[in-house]
Enzyme design. Sequence first.
Site, mmCIF file in Angstrom:
data_model
loop_
_atom_site.group_PDB
_atom_site.id
_atom_site.type_symbol
_atom_site.label_atom_id
_atom_site.label_comp_id
_atom_site.label_asym_id
_atom_site.label_seq_id
_atom_site.Cartn_x
_atom_site.Cartn_y
_atom_site.Cartn_z
ATOM 1 N N SER A 97 0.827 -1.198 0.000
ATOM 2 C CA SER A 97 0.000 0.000 0.000
ATOM 3 C C SER A 97 0.870 1.260 0.000
ATOM 4 O O SER A 97 1.674 1.448 -0.914
ATOM 5 C CB SER A 97 -0.939 -0.063 1.208
ATOM 6 O OG SER A 97 -1.999 0.839 1.093
ATOM 7 N N ASP B 78 -8.683 -3.705 -6.684
ATOM 8 C CA ASP B 78 -8.268 -3.130 -5.401
ATOM 9 C C ASP B 78 -8.954 -1.780 -5.179
ATOM 10 O O ASP B 78 -8.764 -0.850 -5.957
ATOM 11 C CB ASP B 78 -6.748 -2.962 -5.389
ATOM 12 C CG ASP B 78 -6.185 -2.621 -4.022
ATOM 13 O OD1 ASP B 78 -6.867 -1.917 -3.258
ATOM 14 O OD2 ASP B 78 -5.060 -3.051 -3.728
ATOM 15 N N HIS C 225 -7.387 -5.720 -1.046
ATOM 16 C CA HIS C 225 -6.239 -4.825 -1.032
ATOM 17 C C HIS C 225 -4.995 -5.624 -0.675
ATOM 18 O O HIS C 225 -4.884 -6.148 0.425
ATOM 19 C CB HIS C 225 -6.460 -3.708 -0.023
ATOM 20 C CG HIS C 225 -5.351 -2.712 0.059
ATOM 21 N ND1 HIS C 225 -4.733 -2.203 -1.064
ATOM 22 C CD2 HIS C 225 -4.746 -2.112 1.121
ATOM 23 C CE1 HIS C 225 -3.804 -1.337 -0.691
ATOM 24 N NE2 HIS C 225 -3.785 -1.272 0.625
#
Length: 529
Positions: A218, A438, A467
């Site tokens: 991320s 995502d 994610h």
Amino acid sequence: MRLRVALVATATLALVAPAVPSVAAAPAVAEGKHPQALVFGACPAEISTRYPALTCATLPVPLDYTRPHGATLSVLVTRHAAGNPAKRIGSLVVNPGGPGGSGAALAGSLSKPDATGFTRLDAAVLDSYDIIGFDPRGVWQSSPVSCAAPDHFGAPQPDPDAKASRTELWRLWSSYAKQCYAKNKTVLPHLGTVDVARDMDMIRAALGEQKLNYLGYSYGTYLGAVYGQLFPQRVGRMILDGNIDPAPKDMWYQAGLTQSAALQKRFDESYLPWVAKYDDVFHLGKDVATVRAAWTKTLTDFRTTPRGSVGGSELIGTAYGVMFSESGWIPFTQAISAYAVGGDDSMLADFAAPDLSADSEQANAIFNSVICVDSEWSRRRSTYEHDAAKLARTSQFAWYNIWTSGSACQSWGVAGPGRVKLTGKHLPGILLFNTIGDPATPYAGALKMHKALPSSVLVTEQDSGKHCVFSNPRAAVNPAVNAIGTKYLLTGELPSTDISVAGHPLPVPTPAAVAAGVDARPDLRSAIQ
């Protein structure tokens, strides 16, 4: 990017930290020189209780890298030692994203066996690498920052969609920004990604490694890319999973906008059909329209009449977080069903209860401290409101996201060095992962990151909206993805070209499990935890 639910959902990982930043006046090692070797020993109880296999060390780093012999911050580093020293390749530094996720804890999460003996990182990787985590500056055990009282925003919060709430919400966020500056004005300019990347190079040197091997999720993808831009000659093997779009000048503002549309798509095209498929379990309807109506009525009821500390903001924020991973779908839907079908609001009120702890406030403080100095932000409130109103025509998450993903930056008291332009020059091969759907880091951003790093190879998980995809917990494992990542870490070999792999299965609820009250609430602090 981190889940913006710290104010509305209870995290399962208790983060106990001081409420104010710790800035020492001790001399620091100048950048480019080797810091003193890390000496690993016992970890703080908050870490050792959950991850007894980890050892810990503390590294002083310059508060301001232009003044390397001035004040310092303290960075906590954790280590899970390689299981087979004869096969040891080196150290693998990990970051969970955020900004504000605890890498110190992630090293434990990736290496600790579950009840079945499964570990998120393959046993061969754990044999071959010291897994190194660290809390970035300002996070948890590393000179944490605090901006306001834990109950600054109150609970329930003002309805994010109501026009009548906007004056109060702007007042709350402007006050938050002012308090943050008053408490941390010396530190705030030095909490951005560039400084964290320089800290990572200090960690590399203190570990005695010539190259930095890195696994970032991320926000951690942007951190890894920035490190590669600053220190391309020191990059070893690097995996970036759930990729941030690094292109826009107002990068973090745009990230929040794109999330709103992606989250709604995930909700509409994945979650609602999944609920309808299991009408025999949840009894919310056999088709998407009926399920949506049940959700809409539930949300409207909580907006109209909050249940204790849970109103519309808390409920939509919880739905926002649950969309990042299927691990929370069963208990969240069970709670909706208990209310919509049985009239019992206690389970949903408990699930969406806000976390008003000092830990939650600290997470919110560092999130804003990083994004507000990392890229450009408009100073015009009308810009935020215009963009939110436009997005709200098609996304129920638009207003919530605009308030909680950067409204403080509209009046932030300091500016940082700004966005780093990525060129990818002189980098070795890098492995990128992204799911096609995502909602936190949409796929279009992964393509932009891929373009910015010409030496990278992109592996796409199809038919998936989770994610992050590599080294997931057992319930969401994709064996094909894990095999690719593991091979790269062990041999340095990348796929010869960009490839796609089939997605992992969604959870299968059963009436018996739901009746038994299965509690699978995810850690909403980090989508990959």
